[in-house]
Scaffold this motif. Structure first.
Motif, PDB file in Angstrom:
ATOM      1  N   ARG A 363      34.292  29.217  44.587  1.00 13.15           N
ATOM      2  CA  ARG A 363      34.813  28.672  43.324  1.00 13.15           C
ATOM      3  C   ARG A 363      33.770  28.809  42.211  1.00 13.15           C
ATOM      4  NH1 ARG A 363      36.640  24.010  45.022  1.00 13.15           N
ATOM      5  NH2 ARG A 363      38.862  24.557  44.916  1.00 13.15           N
ATOM      6  N   SER A 367      33.743  31.486  38.776  1.00 16.20           N
ATOM      7  CA  SER A 367      33.707  30.936  37.419  1.00 16.20           C
ATOM      8  C   SER A 367      32.646  31.608  36.549  1.00 16.20           C
ATOM      9  CB  SER A 367      33.446  29.426  37.468  1.00 16.20           C
ATOM     10  OG  SER A 367      32.147  29.159  37.974  1.00 16.20           O
ATOM     11  N   LYS A 403      35.893  31.631  30.832  1.00 15.78           N
ATOM     12  CA  LYS A 403      36.709  30.436  30.664  1.00 15.78           C
ATOM     13  C   LYS A 403      38.032  30.637  31.388  1.00 15.78           C
ATOM     14  CE  LYS A 403      34.834  29.039  26.170  1.00 15.78           C
ATOM     15  NZ  LYS A 403      35.166  28.745  24.757  1.00 15.78           N
ATOM     16  N   SER A 404      38.488  29.598  32.009  1.00 14.87           N
ATOM     17  CA  SER A 404      39.768  29.683  32.717  1.00 14.87           C
ATOM     18  C   SER A 404      40.905  29.827  31.714  1.00 14.87           C
ATOM     19  CB  SER A 404      39.974  28.432  33.576  1.00 14.87           C
ATOM     20  OG  SER A 404      41.250  28.470  34.170  1.00 14.87           O
ATOM     21  N   THR A 405      41.820  30.766  32.006  1.00 16.03           N
ATOM     22  CA  THR A 405      42.977  30.983  31.123  1.00 16.03           C
ATOM     23  C   THR A 405      44.132  30.062  31.473  1.00 16.03           C
ATOM     24  OG1 THR A 405      43.827  32.703  32.599  1.00 16.03           O
ATOM     25  CG2 THR A 405      42.335  33.399  30.823  1.00 16.03           C
ATOM     26  N   SER A 408      48.131  30.471  36.817  1.00 14.26           N
ATOM     27  CA  SER A 408      48.304  29.920  38.163  1.00 14.26           C
ATOM     28  C   SER A 408      49.453  30.620  38.874  1.00 14.26           C
ATOM     29  CB  SER A 408      48.578  28.410  38.096  1.00 14.26           C
ATOM     30  OG  SER A 408      49.790  28.159  37.401  1.00 14.26           O
ATOM     31  N   ASP A 630      42.186  37.121  36.756  1.00  9.37           N
ATOM     32  CA  ASP A 630      43.048  35.930  36.753  1.00  9.37           C
ATOM     33  C   ASP A 630      43.803  35.804  38.074  1.00  9.37           C
ATOM     34  OD1 ASP A 630      42.345  35.057  34.232  1.00  9.37           O
ATOM     35  OD2 ASP A 630      43.888  36.232  33.226  1.00  9.37           O
ATOM     36  N   ARG A 633      41.392  34.682  40.959  1.00  6.31           N
ATOM     37  CA  ARG A 633      41.002  33.279  40.803  1.00  6.31           C
ATOM     38  C   ARG A 633      42.180  32.341  41.082  1.00  6.31           C
ATOM     39  NH1 ARG A 633      37.534  31.362  35.530  1.00  6.31           N
ATOM     40  NH2 ARG A 633      37.013  29.235  36.215  1.00  6.31           N
ATOM     41  N   GLU A 637      42.510  29.541  44.215  1.00  4.61           N
ATOM     42  CA  GLU A 637      42.710  28.110  43.960  1.00  4.61           C
ATOM     43  C   GLU A 637      43.987  27.612  44.623  1.00  4.61           C
ATOM     44  OE1 GLU A 637      40.719  26.013  42.859  1.00  4.61           O
ATOM     45  OE2 GLU A 637      39.160  27.273  41.972  1.00  4.61           O
TER      46      GLU A 637
END
Length: 695
Positions: A363, A367, A403-405, A408, A630, A633, A637
């Motif tokens: 994780r 990042s 940065k996370s977009t 999901s 994306d 990641r 998750e």
């Protein structure tokens, strides 16, 4: 006198060149002395007068240059006949005994030096190179894969014979690879602008960065092993003989093991473990039987090597059997493994890390990094490593502020599948293939299934007792190449009447010799593909994607033959194993990763590997278009935070995807620059623990 003659005969036997040189020197000293004395005495009766030393000097100059006779005979009309004849005789005899003998001797020394250099019988001054002991069909693939290395490579091969043929083989292999790769690069750059094309070609053209030296000699000779600086090599690869070299007329392999490889290992380990040898050297020895495995294990346990070297046993038949079994179950993985096992494109790399919490490390890594995909934690020799999929070792440590977009995905935790395999033909790895099928079934739970049909000649079926001990083998069919209709009837029933996807695995008999190499596999391919094409013409509505054909070949030269068939993948077995050996030689800590990757653990054990999953079954909803970063990641998750994974977390990492058309994309480079648009019929390549799902 007798003692002197004995001494002379010994010197002639032990040092013939030295004896010849001494005789040449003695004869010429005597000849020049006598000639000088004669010329000096005769000159007193002519017009020219000189002492002995002048005469000796002029004698030597006349021998070296006949025109120097004028220094002795200034006027031919007044010079005595005896002196003239003597000078001419000195010139003629001296040209033969002095100039001719010395030139001949030096020429012989130079020829001997050149011959030794061509044969490789000279001491090398190298370090950080790769040494190959013995030669087989996989060796050229080991050298070829080093073309894709990020830095210059030197390979030294010590072989028993045929050094000229091996040099030619490597030259042709490397040239063919460079031409093929560069043709693809030029084609891709055709539509680019001038400067973009120049930059792309400059960055992507493949050059020959491999220096290859082959030495013909004794692989058990400590002197020759030291001459090729085995003590300073980064990797030593001890190859076994090809199955075709030791098979009897019936194709059976001997049971006595490979004592030559064991002896070479003992010699190598003795040199490498010396005090002045380089540290952390990798010795990879090919294993083909249990006897060799057992004795090599005893050598490892009994020899205190410490940090000097790491001995790795590469079980050829086991690795190849596991690989062929995996690819027959998931044929889409063929081009994926072809990419990941090689230095070309994305590959597996290891990096020393301290990470007690594997999921937490992945994780945190995702990042701050976008040029590599973290896969799993490894332990080797008491040290902790992490394995990555990346373009290069340097990409692992490239950090970015990310940065996370908020992208999901939703995963479908209940997945079921039924696999059907038709295995045609045989080779020395069939028992390992069957063992891998058994392991596959033992670690699957729920409604996953495997159905196998074997089609082979009568003798081979008899040797395997018609595969009765394998309950997953539903049917055994005798193959008669001259009465192929009986065989295609079975294939028709299995392909066109069954609902599940079916893989056809055509094996190459690795005991076939010379021009017969891969001949049986290629014949089976012709018959089967012709039959399938005919049935598809009769039934155009049939879903061709349900049929996958994999052909094992041992000679890369036959790849172009198979390339002419649609929906057929070639497994060049020697290339796969050669590439893996190359990777292990460069990164010793990756050996355990490959062992886990190619095997199926029993129920309750850990077995992580890339798997192919249909988008419609892996995801609850088809993911929206995104970047590769994306997607990687988001899937990770979702895999570790889903409700059903709360008790046991199985992190899933996406390595790429396969379009329904067959196009395969393996993620490499900057993941944020790769656009991904998936459809329900596409498939994704996901690295995760191999587990089934219970009801």
């Amino acid at each position: 006198m007798r003692k002197f003659r004995e001494w002379i005969s010994i010197q002639v036997a032990k040092h013939p060149k030295r004896v010849v040189l001494v005789l040449i020197i003695l004869f010429n000293v005597l000849f020049i002395s006598l000639s000088a004395a004669l010329i000096s005495s005769l000159s007193l009766h002519g017009t020219e007068k000189m002492n002995f030393f002048h005469a000796a000097y002029y004698t030597i100059t006349m021998i070296l240059d006949a025109g120097c006779i004028e220094s002795v005979i200034k006027d031919i009309g007044t010079t005595g006949v005896a002196l003239t004849i003597t000078c001419l005789a000195v010139i003629i005899i001296g040209m033969i005994t002095f100039s001719g003998a010395v030139i001949g001797y030096l020429t012989n020394i130079l020829n001997d030096f050149i011959e030794k250099a061509n044969a490789g019988n000279t001491r090398l001054y190298l370090s950080d190179h790769t040494v190959i002991l013995n030669w087989n069909a996989r060796a050229s693939e080991i050298v070829n894969d080093l073309l894709y290395s990020d830095h210059k490579e030197t390979v030294v091969a010590l072989v028993k014979s045929d050094s000229d043929e091996i040099k030619k083989e490597i030259e042709e292999r490397l040239r063919f690879t460079i031409e093929k790769e560069n043709a693809a690069v030029y084609k891709k750059a055709e539509k680019m602008s001038f400067f973009a094309r120049w930059r792309y070609l400059n960055n992507n053209k493949l050059g020959n960065n491999v220096t290859f030296i082959v030495i013909e000699g004794n692989i058990f000779s400590q002197r020759q092993l030291k001459d090729i600086r085995i003590d300073l090599a980064k990797a030593v690869i001890i190859l076994s003989n090809d199955p075709s070299d030791s098979a009897d007329e019936d194709g059976r392999q001997p049971d006595e093991g490979n004592p030559q490889a064991v002896k070479a290992l003992m010699q190598t380990a003795d040199i490498v473990s010396a005090g002045n040898a380089a540290h952390h050297q990798n010795i990879i020895i090919e294993i083909t039987d249990f006897w060799t495995y057992d004795i090599v294990q005893r050598i490892i346990n009994g020899k205190e090597l410490g940090e000097k070297c790491n001995i790795v046993m590469f079980h050829v038949e086991k690795f190849l059997g596991q690989l062929l079994a995996q690819l027959s179950i998931a044929p889409e993985m063929t081009p994926v493994y072809d990419d990941l096992f090689s230095n070309k494109g994305a590959a597996f790399y290891t990096e020393p890390v301290r990470a007690d919490d594997e999921i937490g490390y992945i994780r945190d890594y995702l990042s701050t990094h976008k040029n590599a995909i973290p896969l799993t934690k490894l332990a080797h020799n008491g040290e902790s490593y992490f394995c990555f999929a990346a373009d290069s070792q340097n990409d692992i440590n490239k950090k970015h502020a990310l940065k996370s977009t908020g992208y999901s995905v939703k995963l479908n935790n209940r997945q079921s599948e039924c696999k059907r395999v038709i295995m045609v033909g045989h080779n020395s790895k069939v028992e390992e293939i069957m063992s891998c099928y058994e392991a596959y079934l033992s670690c699957r739970i729920g409604d996953q299934q495997l159905k196998v049909t074997v089609i082979d000649d009568a003798d081979s079926l008899k040797r395997m007792d018609d595969y009765r001990r394998y309950p997953f083998v539903e049917e055994v069919v005798e193959l008669d190449i001259f009465h192929i209709d009986k065989t295609v009837e079975t294939i028709h029933r299995l392909l066109f009447d069954a609902k599940e996807e079916t893989s056809i695995l055509i094996l190459s008999d690795d005991t076939e010799l010379g021009e017969n190499t891969d001949s049986s596999a290629l014949m089976y391919l012709v018959y089967i593909q012709d039959f399938i094409k005919e049935r598809l013409r009769e039934n155009p509505a049939y879903d061709q994607n349900k049929i996958k054909t994999i052909v094992e070949i041992t000679d890369p030269g036959h790849f172009d033959i198979i390339k002419g068939y649609d929906r057929v993948d070639a497994v060049i077995s020697n290339r796969f194993t050669g590439n893996i050996i190359t990777q292990i030689g460069e990164k010793e800590s990756i050996y355990d990763f490959y062992k886990d990757l190619l095997s199926y653990a029993s129920k309750g054990g850990q077995s992580k590997k890339p798997q192919v999953k249909k988008v419609s079954s892996f995801f609850s909803e088809t993911p929206a278009p995104c970047t590769a970063y994306d997607l990687v990641r988001a899937v990770f998750e979702a895999s570790v935070s889903s409700a059903e994974a709360s008790q046991k977390q199985y992190p899933a990492l996406i390595l790429g995807y396969i379009k329904a058309t067959g196009e395969t994309i393996v993620f490499s480079g900057d993941l944020s620059e790769i656009k991904v648009s998936l459809e329900a019929e596409d498939k994704i390549i996901v690295y995760s623990e191999f587990v089934g799902q219970s009801d």
